[in-house]
Design an enzyme around this catalytic site. Structure first.
Site, PDB file in Angstrom:
ATOM      1  N   GLY C 202       0.812  -1.209   0.000  1.00  0.00           N
ATOM      2  CA  GLY C 202       0.000   0.000   0.000  1.00  0.00           C
ATOM      3  C   GLY C 202       0.842   1.255   0.000  1.00  0.00           C
ATOM      4  N   LEU C 228      -3.887  -5.556  -6.441  1.00  0.00           N
ATOM      5  CA  LEU C 228      -2.801  -4.599  -6.267  1.00  0.00           C
ATOM      6  C   LEU C 228      -1.729  -5.173  -5.333  1.00  0.00           C
ATOM      7  CD1 LEU C 228      -2.296  -1.667  -7.169  1.00  0.00           C
ATOM      8  CD2 LEU C 228      -3.102  -0.972  -4.926  1.00  0.00           C
ATOM      9  N   ASP C 229      -0.479  -4.975  -5.680  1.00  0.00           N
ATOM     10  CA  ASP C 229       0.656  -5.417  -4.852  1.00  0.00           C
ATOM     11  C   ASP C 229       0.740  -6.929  -4.710  1.00  0.00           C
ATOM     12  OD1 ASP C 229       0.997  -2.732  -4.482  1.00  0.00           O
ATOM     13  OD2 ASP C 229       0.355  -2.704  -2.400  1.00  0.00           O
ATOM     14  N   GLU C 230      -0.033  -7.667  -5.532  1.00  0.00           N
ATOM     15  CA  GLU C 230      -0.069  -9.120  -5.328  1.00  0.00           C
ATOM     16  C   GLU C 230       0.406  -9.907  -6.543  1.00  0.00           C
ATOM     17  OE1 GLU C 230      -0.528 -10.764  -2.699  1.00  0.00           O
ATOM     18  OE2 GLU C 230      -1.678  -9.522  -1.311  1.00  0.00           O
TER      19      GLU C 230
END
Lengths: 285, 285, 285, 285
Positions: C202, C228-230
């Protein structure tokens, strides 16, 4: 506010009471030390090095009094000392040849505000990099060098440098500076050597690293002395390589190491974090 | 001579003049500062941390006078301070379970003289490591722990520890210590967490690292607080891994990182290089 | 000669004989394998990944026959495969916002010939970087994005990208791409995340790293998915920081890590060294 | 099951079709390649190196047929090849003097199951480490060496080693082995050199590193040849040091690097990941 922050660098033959003397003066003059590094090379008979950052409101008005008090205190102790305001920037000349990686990285970091430097000129023995330097708004001087014209070229360089810079950086500059130049230039000269000194001193380090089959290659930033590759080391770093790396791969990896090692060395020098101790350095980084 | 070298640690709310005050006292008492690190967290209103090594001939005779002078000077400034002789060693209890790598590395480094520690006991909830610990001549205490007997087990541990140690090290000890234990033990407790916190907090970090496909794994040494995995971090390190690493490979690589991270944290703590600053640390390493 | 060197990438459900089948075809067609990496995720029932570089004189004349033979052999084995000539370059669009470090580093490395890429456009939601991009002779498109205009902006971006690129690189692009965009774009998207995932997922990772007092900060390059971010991680790296680092220092150090991690990820992707394996990657670097 | 996994190592003058030939034989014999690394030193006229892991049910029954088929295929191609089962362990003799760190680390890793080795004996020219070795249940032989008795000592060592070991490891063994010994011993000899070769070749590297003021120190594991410090390098690593490191600090840091570099080199050798290529190595790690 930047104008209220400064640092003091002190060095000399070690003796009792120097930290106390400096901190007493700073305190009496209204300063508050916010970071301090001190190193003596021996418990007795060594050399003393200190760097202290301090906060002092209305520094510009008080600076003269502070400097007078410091001189009054430190001169009898035979200490060398210097004061610098936190916002001050070292005036730098970068000497380069054809390779752009170290030069570009320094100019780019300065533009971003990462370096406490102000590059006042780039001098090159080639014209290849003129446009790239121009993009940064930095004056570019072409001073060709041949074996025959080396003396005149160095004279021309000195003419450009005189009084204009606090530091000269050799950013993969492929000419050896003469002892005369080094004495005349009057400011420190930092070089980036494309190997992990003292391995592979001299020319062609990547080719020789390939031939020897080393598993790490490196770079070394050092102050230049008349003994080539032998000046005080400021910073070194390495990166892992394998049998699969071609000579080109090694050179590319090396370029990455070179630019970051040189950038660190210049940053630390410009922030007065590097002290020369004979043929070595004390780095408060 | 070791008996002539000592260090002083000072911390508290920042104010002007502390460095000056401490160095003046040391100087007046005949000491010569040979290494000093100081850090304030803010130019104004921050916290102050200082560690200074000094040389003082006939320290044992002069220590009482020095301490009186320091107390006289630093108490009015509301500073916390402590003096330690250079040769002093922290008395340590190591708590372990079945994994031997962190425990063996600490005992072996202490035996070599690398750590300023004296491990006075090993306490384990298993007997697997008794013989290995015995080889080092260190007392081994078996205190089994089950969910039902946890309170009695902690009481037995506290009974063993009371007054005997300056530091407790959890060397892959697989039990969670209660808040009561942490309050009662009265000395710092260092833990090694087998991941790069705050990634993979909690159990099974290597399996979760494998599942997430990370390219580096790490370990974290931290002071233990009641908030599991949340205490002040002392040291962290990582190592590169690839898709080809099995879960076993990850655990082996992790064990190497764990033992060196924990050894560094214990070494720095024992040399009084670590200051707690709220939930963070200041490390003068 | 470049025109005689190529590589083949093969992946699919693992089964016996794939290495043999591919190498037989290459050998029959006159090719000589000069580097080969192969990885199966399990001894039985796993997934198969292979990358092989080979030398084949008169490749351009023989390519059609080679491809026909490969298809004839690999289709019955349900393998996905692709051939690329050694000199080929991936057409890249870089999306950026205001931060220049990742963008400049990619453009500069491409100019030096370090990347097997050809950046055909830069798209930004700001105009700050237009001049810097222009210096490299790369087209710069300004596509502003607001919460209200996001759908139209993405449509405009897709219009620019359609058929023009093999890869999209988010070089500190501060907008979240919609699932619709990711499906429509039809090529892989690589992002640089300014933390060591999964720590500090995040926003604001440097501030949070400062608050948590971590001793290393990092960056992560990954393929973008709707989570997101994964997405699958391609590369990560870290650098050591201390208590003395300000938030600005952390951001600068982070910028250095970000640009080198992203550059490595793009280089490896462009050389077909990265295979996606579910939510992870296999990287033959 | 371990008995179903094996690896094959192939090397020789490069020529087309070797990967195809090996993988065809493995496939015909029922094997499935699960990991393969291959490297040719040049596109034409280079040397070929390959290591492949494979899964083959009922390997022990099929091994003779497999070896016959490999010999039938690879002999006409003038390739050197060797098969090893995944669970096999290299028989190792460790030679040591007084320093324990490398020796202990190898014995400890072997005990943990981290190394595919079986240390069958430790030979030392001193008795200091006898008890520590005994704790691991490994036979310890004391073979004193003086200038006058070197020939007899080496004869005694060779008598102990003959037919008993696949590898000799010099774990900070402070005697130089003669050319006669190296020829007679008939197995590879790995040494750990306490510097980052080729910097600081010869004696006293830490003292010389201190004098030169380097910012990184390292260690090198290499195969021993008659040219001291000049054999093929298997692995190297470094660690950062500062001006504040004493000679003792450097030696301690160096010991850490030495033990991990040597452990990696022995692990890779024992898993057949290291190929000698003239005075260099190809390492598939």
């Amino acid at each position: 506010m930047p104008g209220e922050h400064a640092r003091i660098m002190v060095s000399g033959a070690d003796r009792s009471g120097i930290v106390a003397a400096v901190s007493r003066v700073l305190n009496e003059q209204g300063g508050n030390i916010t970071a301090l590094d001190q190193h003596s090379t021996d418990a007795e008979g060594g050399r003393f090095f200190q760097r202290a950052e301090f906060h002092l409101p209305e520094l510009s008005e008080r600076r003269a009094a502070l400097e007078a008090a410091l001189e009054h205190t430190l001169r009898p102790l035979n200490m060398t000392w210097r004061l610098a305001e936190a916002g001050s920037r070292a005036r730098v000349a970068i000497l380069a040849s054809r390779a752009d990686h170290c030069l570009m990285d320094l100019l780019w970091r300065e533009q971003r505000g990462e370096l406490a430097t102000e590059t006042t000129m780039v001098i090159s023995n080639h014209t290849d990099l003129a446009a790239q330097v121009g993009n940064f708004g930095v004056p570019f001087h072409h001073v060709p060098v041949t074996r025959e014209t080396k003396a005149e070229a160095e004279a021309a360089q000195l003419e450009l440098l005189r009084g204009q810079v606090d530091l000269v950086v050799l950013a993969r500059y492929m000419q050896i500076l003469s002892g005369n130049f080094l004495q005349a230039v009057g400011v420190p000269v930092i070089n980036i050597h494309h190997s992990f000194l003292p391995a592979f001193m001299g020319a062609g380090p990547y080719q020789r690293a390939k031939e020897r089959g080393v598993k790490l290659i490196g770079a070394t930033a050092h102050y230049v002395t008349e003994d080539l590759d032998e000046g005080p080391i400021i910073e070194q770093d390495v990166e892992r390589v394998t049998h699969a790396y071609s000579a080109t791969d090694l050179a590319r990896t090396g370029a990455d190491i070179e630019r970051r090692v040189l950038a660190r060395a210049v940053a630390w020098h410009a922030e007065d974090r590097v002290f020369v101790d004979g043929n070595r350095t004390v780095v408060f980084a």
